[in-house]
Design a protein around this motif. Structure first.
Motif, PDB file in Angstrom:
ATOM      1  N   ASP A  44      48.751  29.503  30.069  1.00 44.67           N
ATOM      2  CA  ASP A  44      48.616  30.361  31.122  1.00 44.67           C
ATOM      3  C   ASP A  44      47.317  29.968  31.978  1.00 44.67           C
ATOM      4  OD1 ASP A  44      49.685  33.466  30.287  1.00 44.67           O
ATOM      5  OD2 ASP A  44      49.589  31.983  28.978  1.00 44.67           O
ATOM      6  N   GLU A  67      44.886  35.858  37.831  1.00 49.09           N
ATOM      7  CA  GLU A  67      44.654  36.592  36.547  1.00 49.09           C
ATOM      8  C   GLU A  67      43.744  36.170  35.395  1.00 49.09           C
ATOM      9  OE1 GLU A  67      48.098  37.434  34.138  1.00 49.09           O
ATOM     10  OE2 GLU A  67      47.120  38.909  33.067  1.00 49.09           O
ATOM     11  N   GLU A  68      43.762  34.866  35.332  1.00 49.77           N
ATOM     12  CA  GLU A  68      42.950  34.487  34.040  1.00 49.77           C
ATOM     13  C   GLU A  68      41.350  34.075  34.395  1.00 49.77           C
ATOM     14  OE1 GLU A  68      44.275  35.057  31.476  1.00 49.77           O
ATOM     15  OE2 GLU A  68      46.238  34.703  32.156  1.00 49.77           O
ATOM     16  N   ASP A  85      49.529  34.679  39.444  1.00 44.01           N
ATOM     17  CA  ASP A  85      49.626  34.942  37.976  1.00 44.01           C
ATOM     18  C   ASP A  85      50.364  33.611  37.425  1.00 44.01           C
ATOM     19  OD1 ASP A  85      50.258  35.976  35.332  1.00 44.01           O
ATOM     20  OD2 ASP A  85      51.026  38.021  36.115  1.00 44.01           O
ATOM     21  N   ILE A  87      51.655  32.648  34.443  1.00 40.84           N
ATOM     22  CA  ILE A  87      52.817  33.152  33.558  1.00 40.84           C
ATOM     23  C   ILE A  87      52.758  34.589  33.503  1.00 40.84           C
ATOM     24  CG2 ILE A  87      53.815  32.916  31.384  1.00 40.84           C
ATOM     25  CD1 ILE A  87      52.883  30.433  30.716  1.00 40.84           C
ATOM     26  N   ASP A  88      53.789  35.131  34.301  1.00 43.26           N
ATOM     27  CA  ASP A  88      54.079  36.477  34.102  1.00 43.26           C
ATOM     28  C   ASP A  88      55.082  36.608  32.968  1.00 43.26           C
ATOM     29  OD1 ASP A  88      53.706  39.294  34.764  1.00 43.26           O
ATOM     30  OD2 ASP A  88      55.818  38.855  35.884  1.00 43.26           O
ATOM     31  N   THR A  90      53.866  36.513  29.505  1.00 40.10           N
ATOM     32  CA  THR A  90      53.328  35.580  28.253  1.00 40.10           C
ATOM     33  C   THR A  90      53.982  35.952  26.921  1.00 40.10           C
ATOM     34  OG1 THR A  90      51.145  35.398  29.622  1.00 40.10           O
ATOM     35  CG2 THR A  90      51.448  34.695  27.473  1.00 40.10           C
TER      36      THR A  90
HETATM   37 CA    CA Z   1      50.105  36.562  33.173  1.00 40.97          CA
END
Ligand code: CA
Ligand code: IPD
Ligand code: CA
Length: 260
Positions: A44, A67-68, A85, A87-88, A90
């Motif tokens: 991610d 996001e991160e 995002d 990885i949507d 995870t």
């Molecule tokens: Ca994500």
């Protein structure tokens, strides 16, 4: 338009790198964020870093809301904003290595300009450009048919919707033709966009979970609002529904009857 087409070509070249990138990053230990079912991995973070660096290298004065790296204390400037995002889904990525996607949406002065939902394991790209159409790879998508809830498959995050809005969840479960959950906002939403599901509801997503829906819903005449029926914005977490008009009306009847 030529400028935006050039942005689009650029983002597509970055998305093409993602499958290879995933192979090269060591997933590392799976960490928890806000709870035991909120996961994050080095993949991610690695994808977000890659996309952020490449976008800022090309557009040094643009901003990234990822996001991160999201900072709730920061005010994000909507002038030239990329919402990511990496990885949507995870959980799906960790547990099954499929049914996950990368989401990117670009806004100028708060208006949605470009949207991407990249389903990595299928190499399928749902994308849209303002003033144009929504596509699945090279195929333009038709506006989804308006079908009643009773004739439609809908989807939601089962655990959280059942846990937090049990009566609404039960109402939707019983009134719909069937209920599913792919387990990623982007892919559950992509099925509404492609006319496979009549609607998708999320109990609480971040801006990165729903950013691509603004443009896609607009171009396809879908309803995209929070569960109170209000317009969403990019400044906060929210519940939301993306649905065809009939499914939305039927959802509204149930939620009004419940006094929500
Ligand atoms: Ca994500
Ligand atoms: C989550 C997934 C999930 C949805 C959550 C999201 P993540 O994203 O999209 O389906 O119900 O609201 O936060 O954490 O896998 O990127
Ligand atoms: Ca997500």
């Amino acid at each position: 338009m030529e400028r935006i087409k050039e942005y689009d070509r650029f983002i597509k070249t970055l998305l093409k790198e993602i499958p290879k990138l995933i192979e090269t990053i060591d997933m590392g230990p799976v960490e928890n964020k806000t709870g035991i079912r909120d996961l994050v991995t080095e993949v991610d973070r690695g994808i977000e870093k890659f996309l952020t660096e490449k976008i800022l290298e090309k557009f040094p004065d643009h901003q990234i809301l990822g996001e991160e790296t999201y900072d709730p204390e920061k005010t994000y400037d909507l002038k030239n904003l990329w919402v990511i995002d990496p990885i949507d889904g995870t959980t799906n990525f960790v547990k099954q290595r499929n049914d996950f996607c990368t989401l990117i949406a670009y806004f100028e002065d708060g208006q949605p300009i470009l949207s991407y939902i990249y389903e990595v394991d299928k190499d399928d790209l749902y994308w849209a450009m303002a003033g144009d159409r929504v596509y699945l790879n090279d195929q333009p998508l038709e506006k989804p048919k308006d079908l009643a809830l009773s004739q439609s498959i809908i989807s939601t995050d089962i655990r959280r919707m059942n846990g937090n809005r049990p009566e609404l969840f039960q109402g939707l479960l019983m009134e719909s033709f069937g209920m599913r959950s792919v387990g990623t906002s982007g892919l559950d939403g992509s099925r509404v966009i492609a006319g496979r599901f009549g609607g998708y509801l999320n109990y609480r997503g971040g801006p990165w979970d729903f950013a691509p829906f603004f443009l896609m819903a607009d171009l396809l005449d879908l309803v995209f609002v929070n569960l109170k029926g209000e317009k969403l914005d990019l400044s906060d977490y929210s519940d939301y529904i993306i649905a065809n008009k009939k499914v939305y009306d039927d959802f509204k009847k149930i939620s009004d009857q419940l006094g929500l």
